[in-house]
Design a protein around this motif. Structure first.
Motif, PDB file in Angstrom:
ATOM      1  N   ASP A 170       7.385 -19.412  19.879  1.00 35.07           N
ATOM      2  CA  ASP A 170       6.966 -18.174  20.557  1.00 35.07           C
ATOM      3  C   ASP A 170       7.051 -17.006  19.576  1.00 35.07           C
ATOM      4  N   ASN A 171       5.892 -16.493  19.219  1.00 37.81           N
ATOM      5  CA  ASN A 171       5.827 -15.308  18.359  1.00 37.81           C
ATOM      6  C   ASN A 171       4.912 -14.290  19.021  1.00 37.81           C
ATOM      7  N   SER A 172       5.372 -13.071  19.111  1.00 36.68           N
ATOM      8  CA  SER A 172       4.675 -12.029  19.867  1.00 36.68           C
ATOM      9  C   SER A 172       3.533 -11.429  19.056  1.00 36.68           C
ATOM     10  N   ILE A 173       2.385 -11.248  19.712  1.00 35.25           N
ATOM     11  CA  ILE A 173       1.256 -10.589  19.057  1.00 35.25           C
ATOM     12  C   ILE A 173       1.574  -9.110  18.815  1.00 35.25           C
ATOM     13  N   ASP A 174       2.380  -8.513  19.705  1.00 35.54           N
ATOM     14  CA  ASP A 174       2.770  -7.117  19.513  1.00 35.54           C
ATOM     15  C   ASP A 174       3.592  -6.952  18.238  1.00 35.54           C
ATOM     16  N   PHE A 175       4.487  -7.930  18.000  1.00 42.32           N
ATOM     17  CA  PHE A 175       5.296  -7.907  16.782  1.00 42.32           C
ATOM     18  C   PHE A 175       4.393  -7.985  15.539  1.00 42.32           C
ATOM     19  N   VAL A 176       3.385  -8.837  15.588  1.00 38.97           N
ATOM     20  CA  VAL A 176       2.468  -9.008  14.455  1.00 38.97           C
ATOM     21  C   VAL A 176       1.669  -7.730  14.204  1.00 38.97           C
ATOM     22  N   GLU A 177       1.082  -7.183  15.281  1.00 33.09           N
ATOM     23  CA  GLU A 177       0.248  -5.981  15.127  1.00 33.09           C
ATOM     24  C   GLU A 177       1.069  -4.803  14.572  1.00 33.09           C
ATOM     25  N   LYS A 178       2.290  -4.633  15.093  1.00 31.21           N
ATOM     26  CA  LYS A 178       3.143  -3.556  14.613  1.00 31.21           C
ATOM     27  C   LYS A 178       3.537  -3.786  13.148  1.00 31.21           C
ATOM     28  N   SER A 179       3.820  -5.045  12.823  1.00 28.93           N
ATOM     29  CA  SER A 179       4.218  -5.386  11.451  1.00 28.93           C
ATOM     30  C   SER A 179       3.091  -5.111  10.457  1.00 28.93           C
ATOM     31  N   ILE A 180       1.854  -5.408  10.850  1.00 28.89           N
ATOM     32  CA  ILE A 180       0.704  -5.176   9.952  1.00 28.89           C
ATOM     33  C   ILE A 180       0.592  -3.694   9.603  1.00 28.89           C
ATOM     34  N   LEU A 181       0.804  -2.827  10.622  1.00 29.70           N
ATOM     35  CA  LEU A 181       0.759  -1.379  10.365  1.00 29.70           C
ATOM     36  C   LEU A 181       1.859  -0.970   9.385  1.00 29.70           C
ATOM     37  N   GLU A 182       3.040  -1.552   9.553  1.00 34.55           N
ATOM     38  CA  GLU A 182       4.149  -1.236   8.654  1.00 34.55           C
ATOM     39  C   GLU A 182       3.884  -1.728   7.236  1.00 34.55           C
ATOM     40  N   PHE A 183       3.270  -2.914   7.131  1.00 25.89           N
ATOM     41  CA  PHE A 183       2.937  -3.452   5.802  1.00 25.89           C
ATOM     42  C   PHE A 183       1.926  -2.549   5.097  1.00 25.89           C
ATOM     43  N   LYS A 184       0.948  -2.056   5.838  1.00 23.18           N
ATOM     44  CA  LYS A 184      -0.050  -1.165   5.235  1.00 23.18           C
ATOM     45  C   LYS A 184       0.597   0.139   4.749  1.00 23.18           C
ATOM     46  N   GLU A 185       1.571   0.620   5.526  1.00 17.78           N
ATOM     47  CA  GLU A 185       2.231   1.873   5.160  1.00 17.78           C
ATOM     48  C   GLU A 185       3.118   1.724   3.930  1.00 17.78           C
ATOM     49  N   VAL A 186       3.760   0.558   3.781  1.00 14.57           N
ATOM     50  CA  VAL A 186       4.737   0.383   2.710  1.00 14.57           C
ATOM     51  C   VAL A 186       4.080   0.170   1.354  1.00 14.57           C
ATOM     52  N   LEU A 187       2.779  -0.127   1.342  1.00 13.21           N
ATOM     53  CA  LEU A 187       2.095  -0.437   0.089  1.00 13.21           C
ATOM     54  C   LEU A 187       2.164   0.694  -0.932  1.00 13.21           C
ATOM     55  N   GLY A 188       2.234   1.936  -0.474  1.00 14.94           N
ATOM     56  CA  GLY A 188       2.291   3.065  -1.400  1.00 14.94           C
ATOM     57  C   GLY A 188       3.695   3.419  -1.816  1.00 14.94           C
ATOM     58  N   LYS A 189       4.680   2.639  -1.409  1.00 11.59           N
ATOM     59  CA  LYS A 189       6.080   2.978  -1.675  1.00 11.59           C
ATOM     60  C   LYS A 189       6.651   2.136  -2.808  1.00 11.59           C
ATOM     61  N   ASP A 190       7.955   2.236  -2.968  1.00  7.82           N
ATOM     62  CA  ASP A 190       8.652   1.532  -4.033  1.00  7.82           C
ATOM     63  C   ASP A 190       8.709   0.034  -3.753  1.00  7.82           C
ATOM     64  N   LYS A 191       8.816  -0.756  -4.832  1.00  8.65           N
ATOM     65  CA  LYS A 191       8.893  -2.218  -4.701  1.00  8.65           C
ATOM     66  C   LYS A 191      10.039  -2.640  -3.785  1.00  8.65           C
ATOM     67  N   GLU A 192      11.161  -1.960  -3.937  1.00 11.47           N
ATOM     68  CA  GLU A 192      12.340  -2.327  -3.155  1.00 11.47           C
ATOM     69  C   GLU A 192      12.080  -2.175  -1.670  1.00 11.47           C
ATOM     70  N   ASP A 193      11.328  -1.149  -1.302  1.00  8.72           N
ATOM     71  CA  ASP A 193      10.977  -0.954   0.109  1.00  8.72           C
ATOM     72  C   ASP A 193      10.132  -2.117   0.621  1.00  8.72           C
ATOM     73  N   MET A 194       9.254  -2.618  -0.228  1.00 11.18           N
ATOM     74  CA  MET A 194       8.408  -3.754   0.171  1.00 11.18           C
ATOM     75  C   MET A 194       9.255  -4.994   0.418  1.00 11.18           C
ATOM     76  N   PHE A 195      10.168  -5.289  -0.518  1.00 17.71           N
ATOM     77  CA  PHE A 195      11.029  -6.454  -0.356  1.00 17.71           C
ATOM     78  C   PHE A 195      11.857  -6.352   0.929  1.00 17.71           C
TER      79      PHE A 195
END
Length: 612
Positions: free
Chosen positions: A573-598
């Motif tokens: 069981d994996n939530s689609i809401d969790f995935v959609e929210k995570s994708i937005l966070e991944f897009k936002e973190v791309l402009g940040k420091d490597k450590e933030d990505m990890f």
């Protein structure tokens, strides 16, 4: 042309001699006048008739330095038919041209003439081959390579014949090996069977064997592997003949002999596919393969082409690989309806246009960044391609009504210690989440390292050996699961046929193999001595690299399937809401420091634990 005329003139001289000498032998070297007259009337027709049949049987078109049993039989057929016609013709000469009615050659003359003609006409032709081979041996400046052939059957006989007639080869056949003890001591085309497989090691040492050719194309994988394991402990370079079907499908040549590969050593029996189930979801369907020009993607395309899809869409960002595959498929499957699409899975708008235009019914998603150390240093690219790119393809599949979506995953997604494995694990979470809300059946197929794929360890080792070493291994204890490219692609397609949605299929990779053992085997199979000709150097584990790969998730039990090489992890069981929210966070973190990505990846993939 000049050689043909000389041969015809020589044949005429030999025929006249054969007929006259046959007459002398039969009549005790006292030829009566009547027989001599008959000889004069007969000799011209004999020449004409024999030359006619020689021409029919191509005795003036053959290259006699390559003469073999077929050419000898052609001579026998030609002389035999000539003699029959001459015998019949002699009756007409007798009654119409001679005053004495019953003078004809005695039948013994015809028999002796036949024997002499075969011996003399055949002998002159085979002398050309003997002289040619003798001259080559005499003037060859190269030291001949001492060759041991494993196998004493039809394939070995074919190989010996090819070696003996090919003047550019430089082999001295020192013997043959066969497990049939009744053959030991016997000769095949002049080469002696010197022992069985148990004798290989000491024979190689005793006879100073430099090269071994495995000439048992019909042997199964297990037998070949056992023999290769014996041979790799000698100092000889090991080669093999192609499989029996390759020999049947194409004329055998010495060029078909190839080096033994690690794939031969580690290979398993051919994968058995349930073609009926595969046909149901591939045949007459529009199939999209992302990363279609890569190692796995291109092999998926080759395998899919066999099942007659309605249209095969090959999507890749790298045009060179895609172009090479297109040319290959044009040649092997000229009637295959296919399109090569150059596009990036990161380009959401472009993907939507492609899905809207072609309406794929099945998607195999093989596009991904896969190199562990490179992704450790470039985490933003791993997130962009492996997570956001996959999300784009998964979302398009949902929006445009794809029936089945197959995600190519990896054993590095299991309890990942590197960013590449963690991004692939998130992709598994993603497809299970989408499966819960979509009519599309989403599944993932997880397997380990693929032998010979782009960037895999085997091509690297081969290059290092070609340069004289050293061969670099990160750690003496590091091991990996391995599978051949065709085997992996076939099992991916088979798993897709079994899918109902949400499963993670795990392919049976066999036993893990130590990388250092692969390196040692490859050095030996290349004809070099370990630590004498080529050394192994240990360079230390790379960032994010594990000593031991895990194939299964510890907390989840796998269930066997109808296919003995495929297991299934039941949907989670994996939530689609969790995935959609995570994708937005991944897009936002791309402009940040490597450590933030990890840190974000660690937060989204609970099983991910970075190595210090």
């Amino acid at each position: 042309m000049k050689k043909d005329k000389k041969l015809i003139i020589l044949d005429i001289v030999l025929l006249v001699f054969s007929l006259y000498f046959a007459l002398l032998l039969r009549l005790d070297f006292k030829i009566p006048t009547a027989y001599m007259e008959f000889f004069k009337l007969t000799v011209i027709p004999v020449i004409i008739i024999t030359l006619f049949f020689n021409k029919i049987f191509n005795l003036y078109n053959s290259i006699w330095k390559y003469a073999s049993i077929e050419e000898l039989m052609s001579i026998i057929y030609s002389i035999s038919l000539s003699n029959v016609v001459i015998l019949i013709y002699s009756y007409f000469i007798n009654y119409k041209l001679l005053e004495t009615k019953y003078i004809r050659f005695p039948y013994g003359v015809h028999i002796i003439f036949w024997i002499l003609s075969v011996v003399l006409l055949g002998g002159t032709r085979f002398i050309a081959r003997i002289v040619q081979e003798g001259n080559f041996d005499k003037h060859s400046d190269k030291k001949k390579k001492r060759l041991l052939i494993i196998g004493a059957g039809d394939a070995a006989a074919l190989l010996i014949k090819e070696i003996k007639r090919n003047i550019n080869l430089n082999y001295e056949i020192v013997g043959l090996i066969d497990d049939d003890k009744s053959k030991v001591g016997k000769l095949i085309s002049g080469a002696k069977v010197v022992g069985t497989r148990e004798d290989i090691a000491h024979i190689c040492d005793e006879l100073r064997v430099e090269e071994i050719i495995l000439a048992i194309p019909s042997a199964d994988v297990d037998i070949k592997r056992k023999i290769i394991n014996i041979c790799k402990n000698t100092n000889a370079k090991l080669k093999t003949m192609p499989g029996i079907y390759e020999i049947i499908d194409s004329e055998f040549s010495i060029n078909n002999i190839r080096d033994v590969n690690i794939e031969d050593l580690l290979g398993r029996e051919e994968v058995r596919l349930n073609n009926e189930n595969i046909n149901k979801y591939i045949k007459d369907k529009v199939i999209l393969v992302t990363g279609g020009g890569g190692s796995i993607g291109s092999e998926l395309c080759r395998q899919i082409a066999k099942f007659n899809p309605k249209e095969l869409l090959i999507l890749d960002i790298y045009e060179n690989n895609a172009y090479d595959l297109q040319m290959e498929l044009n040649y092997n499957y000229p009637n295959l309806n296919k399109k090569v699409i150059i596009a990036s899975i990161r380009d959401d708008k472009r993907l939507k246009d492609i899905f809207d235009m072609y309406r794929p019914e099945v998607v195999f998603h093989a596009a991904a960044h896969k190199h562990v150390p490179l992704m450790e240093n470039n985490p933003s690219e791993a997130i962009k391609n492996n997570i956001i790119g996959t999300y784009n393809v998964v979302k398009c599949s949902h929006l445009y009504g794809v029936k089945k979506f197959v995600q190519i995953s990896t054993d590095k997604a299991v309890n990942p210690t590197n960013i590449m494995g963690a991004t692939k694990r998130f992709c598994e979470i993603m497809i299970q989440a989408f499966d819960s809300i979509s009519s599309t059946e989403y599944v993932a197929v997880r397997f380990g390292n693929v032998l010979g794929s782009n960037g895999s360890v085997i091509p690297l080792f081969k290059k290092q050996i070609a340069h004289g070493g050293p061969v670099t291994v990160t750690h003496p204890e590091i091991n990996r699961y391995f599978m051949t490219i065709p085997e992996a692609a076939q099992l991916v397609i088979q798993a897709g046929a079994m899918a109902h949605g949400g499963e993670i299929f795990v392919l049976d990779m066999g036993e893990p193999v130590k990388i250092v053992d692969l390196a040692k085997d490859l050095i030996r199979l290349s004809g070099y001595q370990l630590d004498v000709d080529i050394k192994i150097e240990y360079t230390g584990l790379r960032p994010g690299e594990k000593l031991y790969e895990e194939l299964l998730m510890d907390e989840v039990a796998l269930t066997s399937t109808e296919h003995d090489k495929i297991y299934v992890e039941k949907p989670a069981d994996n939530s689609i809401d969790f995935v959609e929210k995570s994708i937005l966070e991944f897009k936002e973190v791309l402009g940040k420091d490597k450590e933030d990505m990890f840190k974000l990846v660690e937060k989204k993939v609970p099983t991910y634990h970075r190595k210090d």
